[in-house]
Scaffold this motif. Structure first.
Motif, PDB file in Angstrom:
ATOM      1  N   TRP A   1      37.562  34.029  12.717  1.00 41.96           N
ATOM      2  CA  TRP A   1      36.857  33.866  14.181  1.00 41.96           C
ATOM      3  C   TRP A   1      35.844  35.009  13.794  1.00 41.96           C
ATOM      4  O   TRP A   1      35.718  35.308  12.691  1.00 41.96           O
ATOM      5  N   MET A   2      35.347  35.432  14.927  1.00 40.81           N
ATOM      6  CA  MET A   2      33.344  36.523  14.106  1.00 40.81           C
ATOM      7  C   MET A   2      34.225  37.144  14.974  1.00 40.81           C
ATOM      8  O   MET A   2      32.021  37.916  14.992  1.00 40.81           O
TER       9      MET A   2
ATOM     10  N   SER B   1      25.201  33.884  12.237  1.00 42.23           N
ATOM     11  CA  SER B   1      26.510  32.264  11.878  1.00 42.23           C
ATOM     12  C   SER B   1      26.660  31.307  10.754  1.00 42.23           C
ATOM     13  O   SER B   1      26.223  31.269  10.026  1.00 42.23           O
TER      14      SER B   1
ATOM     15  N   HIS C   1      33.496  23.633   8.961  1.00 39.18           N
ATOM     16  CA  HIS C   1      33.715  24.057  10.818  1.00 39.18           C
ATOM     17  C   HIS C   1      32.355  24.575  11.008  1.00 39.18           C
ATOM     18  O   HIS C   1      31.684  25.679   9.793  1.00 39.18           O
TER      19      HIS C   1
ATOM     20  N   MET D   1      30.302  28.090  12.972  1.00 33.21           N
ATOM     21  CA  MET D   1      31.402  29.456  13.703  1.00 33.21           C
ATOM     22  C   MET D   1      29.882  30.168  14.616  1.00 33.21           C
ATOM     23  O   MET D   1      28.898  30.682  12.899  1.00 33.21           O
TER      24      MET D   1
ATOM     25  N   CYS E   1      30.816  36.183  17.704  1.00 33.13           N
ATOM     26  CA  CYS E   1      30.609  36.495  18.469  1.00 33.13           C
ATOM     27  C   CYS E   1      30.433  37.762  19.239  1.00 33.13           C
ATOM     28  O   CYS E   1      29.723  38.370  18.446  1.00 33.13           O
TER      29      CYS E   1
ATOM     30  N   SER F   1      38.705  31.722  17.941  1.00 32.90           N
ATOM     31  CA  SER F   1      39.576  31.054  16.949  1.00 32.90           C
ATOM     32  C   SER F   1      38.613  30.288  16.624  1.00 32.90           C
ATOM     33  O   SER F   1      38.998  28.931  17.214  1.00 32.90           O
ATOM     34  N   TYR F   2      38.090  29.952  15.183  1.00 31.26           N
ATOM     35  CA  TYR F   2      38.483  28.519  15.246  1.00 31.26           C
ATOM     36  C   TYR F   2      38.962  27.796  13.264  1.00 31.26           C
ATOM     37  O   TYR F   2      39.210  28.487  12.363  1.00 31.26           O
TER      38      TYR F   2
ATOM     39  N   GLU G   1      32.833  30.577   3.424  1.00 35.31           N
ATOM     40  CA  GLU G   1      31.597  31.121   4.038  1.00 35.31           C
ATOM     41  C   GLU G   1      30.588  31.047   4.015  1.00 35.31           C
ATOM     42  O   GLU G   1      30.305  31.765   2.714  1.00 35.31           O
TER      43      GLU G   1
END
Length: 158
Positions: free
Chosen positions: A88-89, A95, A111, A113, A116, A126-127, A138
């Motif tokens: 999650w962010m 980004s 993905h 993300m 948030c 949540s991704y 990441e």
């Protein structure tokens, strides 16, 4: 006069500061390494911070305003994670793209993300990986697309 407890307020403050450091992991404290992604138009080099402990993995890239172009964070797990495991962010300001990798470094899913913006964790999505994975990487949003890195390419793990 007893001089052993001359600064009781200082002792309390010191205990609070020590306890707080258990929850915040500064970037300089993380292990770093250089990795290579083999794919797209050749090999791509990244300088990564490595998050190995549960505390390091849960804090991740929170509170960062910037991530250098050829940098990222590698999340390493002792066991394979199920497909429903997500990231999650919350409190992440930049980004990111995330790649979920097998133990041998093969990219299984990628993905994007966005950050948030909510102050409430329950409002941050949540991704989920959607695939089993041992490692997650990441990087800045667009990193993989700009280098034609895709599912099936391989990270050469240190």
């Amino acid at each position: 006069m007893d001089k052993t407890n001359k600064l009781p307020g200082f002792s309390i403050l010191l205990m609070i500061l020590l306890a707080a450091t258990c929850f915040v992991i500064p970037a300089w404290a993380l292990e770093r390494d250089d990795i290579v992604i083999d794919g797209g138009e050749g090999q791509h080099h990244l300088s990564v911070e490595i998050a190995r402990t549960p505390q390091e993995r849960s804090f991740g890239l929170m509170e960062r305003d910037h991530l250098p172009d050829n940098a990222g964070m590698l999340f390493v797990y002792p066991r394979e994670q199920p497909p429903g495991t997500g990231f999650w962010m919350y409190r992440t300001r930049i980004s990111l793209d995330i790649a979920f990798l097998a133990k041998d470094g093969e990219i299984r899913a990628i993905h994007t993300m966005p950050p948030c913006e909510s102050e409430r964790p329950s409002e941050c999505p949540s991704y989920r990986a959607g695939v089993p994975f041992h490692v997650a990487l990441e990087v800045n949003r667009g990193y993989f697309d700009a280098r034609d890195i895709e599912v099936g390419d391989r990270l050469i793990l240190p």
